[in-house]
Write an enzyme that holds these catalytic residues in place. Structure first.
Site, PDB file in Angstrom:
ATOM      1  N   GLU A  50       1.361  -5.551 -18.206  1.00 34.22           N
ATOM      2  CA  GLU A  50       2.129  -6.775 -18.307  1.00 34.22           C
ATOM      3  C   GLU A  50       2.911  -6.805 -19.612  1.00 34.22           C
ATOM      4  OE1 GLU A  50      -0.427 -10.146 -17.490  1.00 34.22           O
ATOM      5  OE2 GLU A  50       1.134 -11.442 -18.277  1.00 34.22           O
TER       6      GLU A  50
ATOM      7  N   ASN B  34       5.483  17.069   6.702  1.00 38.14           N
ATOM      8  CA  ASN B  34       6.042  18.216   7.389  1.00 38.14           C
ATOM      9  C   ASN B  34       7.570  18.214   7.278  1.00 38.14           C
ATOM     10  OD1 ASN B  34       5.350  20.451   9.282  1.00 38.14           O
ATOM     11  ND2 ASN B  34       6.895  19.367  10.493  1.00 38.14           N
TER      12      ASN B  34
ATOM     13  N   HIS C 201       0.634  -9.990 -13.234  1.00 37.06           N
ATOM     14  CA  HIS C 201      -0.017 -11.136 -13.870  1.00 37.06           C
ATOM     15  C   HIS C 201      -1.096 -11.723 -12.967  1.00 37.06           C
ATOM     16  CE1 HIS C 201      -0.469 -14.643 -16.423  1.00 37.06           C
ATOM     17  NE2 HIS C 201      -0.469 -15.365 -15.307  1.00 37.06           N
TER      18      HIS C 201
END
Lengths: 145, 699
Positions: free
Chosen positions: B68, B435, B46
Site C-alpha cells: 500500500e 500449448n 487496503h
C-alpha cells in the site's frame, strides 16, 4: 456393556457371518438389481435405495461359493463403509447379537474351510461360531475389465 | 470474538481482491497513467490489509501494508510506474495468493515475506514519514469503501432481538402495508405473584390491538414464568403508540412499558439501523433485553454487497447478489432431481390410467418442474469469467518467460456454465493456452520473417450454441504440420505407416490428442511435460464434451471445446437391450434409423451399412454390454441409433427404442466407478435403475 459388541448375524450357505452393527445402515428385502457390465463378477449391480443408486455385492460370489437363486429370506445389508453406501447380498439375516469382546478370537490358529482373507476373527456364542467379516478387505475391489 | 466463522468469507473476499489486484496490475501495465486503475488497486490492497489484520493474519497485513505504501507513492506521483515495480507488485500478489492458500489449508498464512518486505521498503526509504503505519482496519485513515465483512467484524454489535428471515419478511410486509411495528418492553411489578396471569392479560390486550409476531422469551417460557420482571414483544398494529401504552398500563401490576417503533429495517443495504422513537425509560430491573439501538448482523451468507459505494462510477457492476453455500445448491439440485424422477413416475401412472383430469394436472406439473429445474440450473450457473480471469496474468508471465509478445483476447467471458463444469474446465484450458503460446506462436523474429505482426494473438472465447457451450482457444501462430504429425505418430507407433498414408489432414491433426504424442523435441516446463493433449481430451470427455481441432499451416490453430450446459439433468433416449434399459445422452445422438438385416454388410469383419451414401460402421450394443442376445427373426427391421463424437459416427444396434426422457445423472460410486462404457446411472419412472451409456467411450 462397554465390553460388548453388537453384531448383525447373517447366513451364507451354512456359515454364520457377523458384521459390526455400527457399519450397518439398514437391512432391506431384495430389490430389482440392475446388472452393470464390466463390473467385477461378484458385483451384482446397482439398486435404487430411495433415490440413491447403490452398488450391491454378492457375498456368495465374493467368497467364490456357488451362486443360488434368491428366495424369500434373501436380504441386502446396506453397509455404510466410510461414508459410501454398499449393499451386501446375503442368504438371510438371522438376528442382532451382543457378544463380549473376549469371546472374539482375533487370530484363529485353526484352519477353516473359508477364505481367511475376509475375516477379522471368530466370535463364539455358545456352540455357535460367527465369522467376523472384514469389510475393508471385502470391498477391496479391482475392476475386471 | 471468535473469527473462525468468518474465515470462509475472508478467504472468498481475499481471493476476490487478489484477483482484482492481478487484473488491476495487468491493466496498469498496459496503461501506466491510468489513475482510476491505480485507485482500484490501492483500494483492494487496503481492504485486504484491513481484513487480514482483523482476522489476525499479520504477515498478510504487513505485506499488504508495505504494498500500500508503494502504491500510495505511485498515486502521489512520487515514483513512476515501471516494469520493475510492477514485477515486484506481481510477486507480492503471488505471495499473498500462496498465503491465502495456506490459510485455506488450515495454516496461519505466515510464509517468509522478509525478502519482499525489504524490497518494498527499499522503494519507500526516500520518505517514510507519511506512511501510515497503522495496520488496524478500523483506523479509517482512508475514505474507501470497506467491505461489509470488516464492518461486521469490527463493530461491536449489541443484538437484543434477532429476527429470522420469516419474521423479517413479516415486518417488512406489514410496514409496506402501512402497519406500525413496535418493539415493547413490558415491565411487570417485582412483587407480582402471578406473573403468568399478568402476562396472559398482556398478550390478550395486545392481540386485541394488533398481532404479536414474536416474544422474548418465548410464549411458553413466559407462561411458565421463566422471566424476571420484563419481557419483549414485537407487535404489528395500526394503532398509534399511545393506544398500545394504554392497553398495557391498564393491567394491574404492569408498569410503564418501553415502546420503540421499528421502521423500515431488514432491507438489503448494509446500514440496517433501527430508529428509536422514544427514549428508554429507566428500567427497574436488569432485563435481558435492554433495548439499544441495534444493528442486526447482516446474515453472513445471504448478503454480498460489493464495495465501492464511494466510487459508484468506477464500479458499474455492483450487483445485488446472494452468497450461498454451494452444498445447499447441490442439495437443492438433488431434490429437484428427485422431483423430476417422481414426475416421470406420475407420467407412467397417468399413461396406464388414462384419466383426462390426471393428464391435465400432469401437464401442469410438467411445466412447473421444467421451470423449477431451469431456475435451479440457472442458480448454479457461473460466468466463465471465474476461470478466464486468471489467464491474462498467466499468459503475461509465460510470454515474458519465452520472450514472445502475445496479446490475449478474451471474448464472451460472461457466458455461463454449470458450476461443476467450471470447476473442471480450468486445467484443460491452461493446457491448451500453454500449448498455443509455447508451440503455436512463433518467436517475434520468425513472425517478422514470415510477414506477420510481431505480436502474436491468442483468442480465448466462449459462447452458447444451443444446449452447449463452445470454448475456443485460437492462435495465429504457425499452425500444425500434418506431415510432421504423421511421421511422429508412425515413429511413436501410434499408427501403422500404411494406415497413416490413408488418413486425411483432419484425422492426422487429431493424432496429437493421442496418448504418448508430443511434437516438440525439447521438453520445456511450459507445456510438454510428458503429459500431452490426451489429458485434455480425456478431461473434456469426462465432462461429456468433445474437442476438435482446426489448423491452417502458417496461419494458426484453433481448439474448439464443446461442453454441455449442465451435467446433472440431461435429455436422453432410452433403449432396450434384451431386458435391460439403457440411456443414451441425446447430445451424442445424430439420428435414429432402421435397416433390414440384409442391408448390413461386412468390411473386414466390421459390420457396416450405407446411410445416405456414406458408410456407417455398426456396433452391436448387445455384445458391448454382454447382454444375452434376443433372437431376431430374419425379416425384422433392426433399430439403429446413430451417435457421433466429433466428426466420427457410429451406428448402434439396439432392440427397441423406448423414447426420449429427462434423466438425472447419478454417478456410480467407488466400487463401480471407472467402468469404461458406462457414464453413470439414473432412476427411471418406475424406480428401476438404468445405466447411462458413455458414448465417447464406445469409439
Amino acid at each position: 456393556m462397554e465390553n460388548d459388541v453388537q453384531l448383525v448375524a447373517c447366513k451364507i450357505e451354512s456359515e454364520e457371518y457377523a458384521i459390526d452393527i455400527r457399519s450397518v445402515q439398514e437391512i432391506i428385502r431384495l430389490l430389482d438389481i440392475t446388472r452393470v457390465p464390466y463390473a467385477s463378477p461378484f458385483m451384482s449391480g446397482v439398486i435404487n435405495l430411495r433415490g440413491m443408486v447403490i452398488p450391491v455385492m454378492n457375498l456368495r460370489k465374493r467368497f467364490k461359493l456357488p451362486d443360488r437363486a434368491p428366495d424369500e429370506a434373501t436380504r441386502i445389508v446396506i453397509i455404510n463403509w466410510a461414508g459410501v453406501l454398499v449393499g451386501l447380498l446375503v442368504d438371510s439375516v438371522s438376528e442382532v447379537i451382543r457378544l463380549p469382546r473376549q469371546a472374539i478370537e482375533h487370530s484363529p490358529n485353526c484352519s477353516f474351510n473359508i477364505n481367511t482373507d475376509f475375516l477379522t476373527g471368530i466370535g463364539k456364542l455358545g456352540r455357535r461360531l460367527l465369522i467376523m467379516l472384514d469389510l475393508d478387505s471385502i470391498f477391496e475391489v479391482t475392476l475386471n475389465v | 470474538m471468535d473469527m473462525s466463522q468468518y474465515l470462509d468469507i475472508f478467504l472468498e473476499e481475499a481471493r476476490e481482491h487478489l484477483q482484482k489486484l492481478n487484473e488491476g496490475l495487468l491493466e496498469l501495465e498496459g496503461a501506466p497513467n491510468n489513475r482510476a486503475v491505480l485507485d482500484e488497486i490501492f483500494r483492494s490492497a487496503h481492504t485486504l490489509k484491513g481484513m487480514s489484520a482483523t482476522m489476525g493474519f499479520n504477515q498478510v497485513a504487513e505485506l499488504t501494508h508495505e504494498m500500500e505504501n508503494v502504491l500510495h507513492r505511485l498515486r502521489n506521483g512520487e515514483i513512476g510506474v515501471s516494469s520493475g515495480i510492477l514485477d515486484l507488485l506481481f510477486k507480492c500478489v503471488d505471495l499473498l495468493d500462496n498465503m491465502v492458500g495456506d490459510i485455506a489449508g488450515g495454516g496461519t498464512g505466515n510464509l517468509p515475506v522478509e525478502d519482499l518486505l525489504t524490497e518494498l521498503r527499499s522503494r519507500n526509504v526516500v520518505e517514510c514519514s507519511e506512511s501510515p503505519r497503522n495496520i488496524e482496519p478500523e483506523s479509517g485513515d482512508v475514505s474507501i469503501g470497506e467491505t461489509p465483512v470488516s464492518q461486521t467484524m469490527s463493530h461491536n454489535i449489541v443484538t437484543s432481538v434477532e429476527f429470522n428471515e420469516y419474521e423479517k419478511n413479516l415486518i417488512k410486509q406489514a410496514i409496506d402495508q402501512g402497519f406500525q411495528c413496535y418493539h415493547l418492553v413490558v415491565n411487570i411489578d417485582q412483587r407480582c405473584v402471578m406473573k403468568s396471569a399478568r402476562a396472559f392479560m398482556v398478550f390478550k390486550n395486545m392481540e386485541e390491538i394488533g398481532e404479536i409476531i414474536k416474544s422474548i422469551p418465548s410464549v411458553q417460557n413466559i407462561e411458565e414464568e421463566k422471566y424476571e420482571t420484563s419481557f419483549d414483544l414485537i407487535i404489528i398494529s395500526r394503532e398509534p403508540q399511545e393506544v398500545i401504552r394504554k392497553g398495557l398500563v391498564s393491567i394491574t401490576e404492569v408498569g410503564e412499558p418501553e415502546i420503540n417503533l421499528i421502521t423500515g429495517v431488514f432491507c438489503t443495504l448494509p446500514a440496517l439501523e433501527e430508529t428509536k422513537v422514544e427514549e428508554p425509560k429507566p428500567v427497574p430491573a436488569p432485563s435481558p433485553a435492554a433495548v439499544s439501538v441495534e444493528k442486526p448482523v447482516p446474515d453472513e451468507k445471504t448478503e454480498d454487497h460489493k464495495d465501492g459505494q464511494s466510487h459508484p462510477h468506477l464500479k458499474p457492476k455492483a450487483s445485488q447478489t446472494l452468497r450461498v453455500d454451494t452444498t445447499r445448491l447441490d442439495s437443492l439440485m438433488n431434490l429437484v432431481g428427485e422431483l423430476v424422477i417422481n414426475k416421470g413416475r406420475f407420467e407412467q401412472i397417468g399413461r396406464t390410467n388414462q384419466s383426462p383430469d390426471l393428464a391435465e394436472t400432469l401437464e401442469q406439473m410438467d411445466r412447473i418442474t421444467t421451470d423449477l429445474q431451469n431456475v435451479v440450473m440457472k442458480v448454479r450457473m457461473v460466468p466463465i469469467d471465474n476461470v478466464f480471469s486468471r489467464f491474462p496474468r498467466m499468459v503475461r508471465d509465460l510470454a515474458k518467460d519465452l520472450g514472445k509478445e502475445i496479446d490475449l483476447i478474451i471474448e464472451g467471458k460472461e457466458t455461463e456454465l454449470d458450476r461443476t463444469v467450471i470447476d473442471e474446465i480450468g486445467d484443460p484450458l491452461v493446457h491448451l493456452l500453454r500449448n498455443s503460446i509455447d508451440h503455436g506462436i512463433e518467436d517475434p523474429s520468425v513472425r517478422a520473417a514470415a510477414g506477420k505482426k510481431e505480436h502474436g494473438q491468442v483468442v480465448l472465447s466462449a459462447r452458447h450454441e444451443g444446449n452447449n457451450v463452445v470454448i475456443e482457444v485460437k492462435d495465429d501462430g504457425k499452425g500444425l504440420n500434418p506431415e510432421a504429425i504423421k511421421n511422429r505418430a508412425v515413429e511413436k507407433g501410434l499408427v501403422l505407416p500404411e494406415e497413416a498414408a490413408e488418413l486425411d489432414e483432419s484425422s492426422l491433426v487429431r493424432l496429437i490428442l493421442q496418448p504418448g504424442f508430443s511434437t516438440v523435441e525439447k521438453v520445456t516446463d511450459i507445456s510438454g511435460r510428458g503429459v500431452g493433449l490426451d489429458v485434455v481430451k480425456n478431461k473434456i470427455e469426462a465432462l461429456s464434451g468433445s474437442i476438435s481441432i482446426e489448423s491452417n499451416q502458417g496461419a494458426g490453430t484453433s481448439f474448439k471445446i464443446q461442453l454441455p450446459l449442465t451435467l446433472a439433468i440431461i435429455q436422453a433416449l432410452l433403449i432396450l437391450l434384451g431386458k435391460e434399459i439403457y440411456a443414451i445422452p441425446l447430445s451424442f445422438i445424430a439420428e435414429t434409423t432402421s435397416v433390414m438385416p440384409e442391408q448390413i454388410n461386412k468390411i473386414q469383419d466390421q459390420e457396416v451399412m450405407l446411410l445416405r451414401g456414406d458408410v456407417l460402421p455398426l456396433m452391436r450394443l448387445h455384445e458391448v454390454f454382454k447382454v444375452p442376445l434376443k433372437e431376431v427373426p430374419k425379416e425384422e427391421e433392426i433399430n439403429i441409433v446413430v451417435v457421433r463424437k466429433g466428426e466420427k459416427k457410429v451406428g448402434l444396434i439396439v432392440d427397441t427404442l423406448i423414447g426420449q426422457q429427462e434423466i438425472v445423472i447419478k454417478p456410480l460410486e467407488k466400487l463401480l466407478g471407472n467402468i469404461p462404457v458406462i457414464a453413470g446411472a439414473t432412476i427411471l419412472g418406475n424406480g428401476q435403475v438404468s445405466l447411462i451409456i458413455d458414448v465417447a467411450g464406445l469409439f
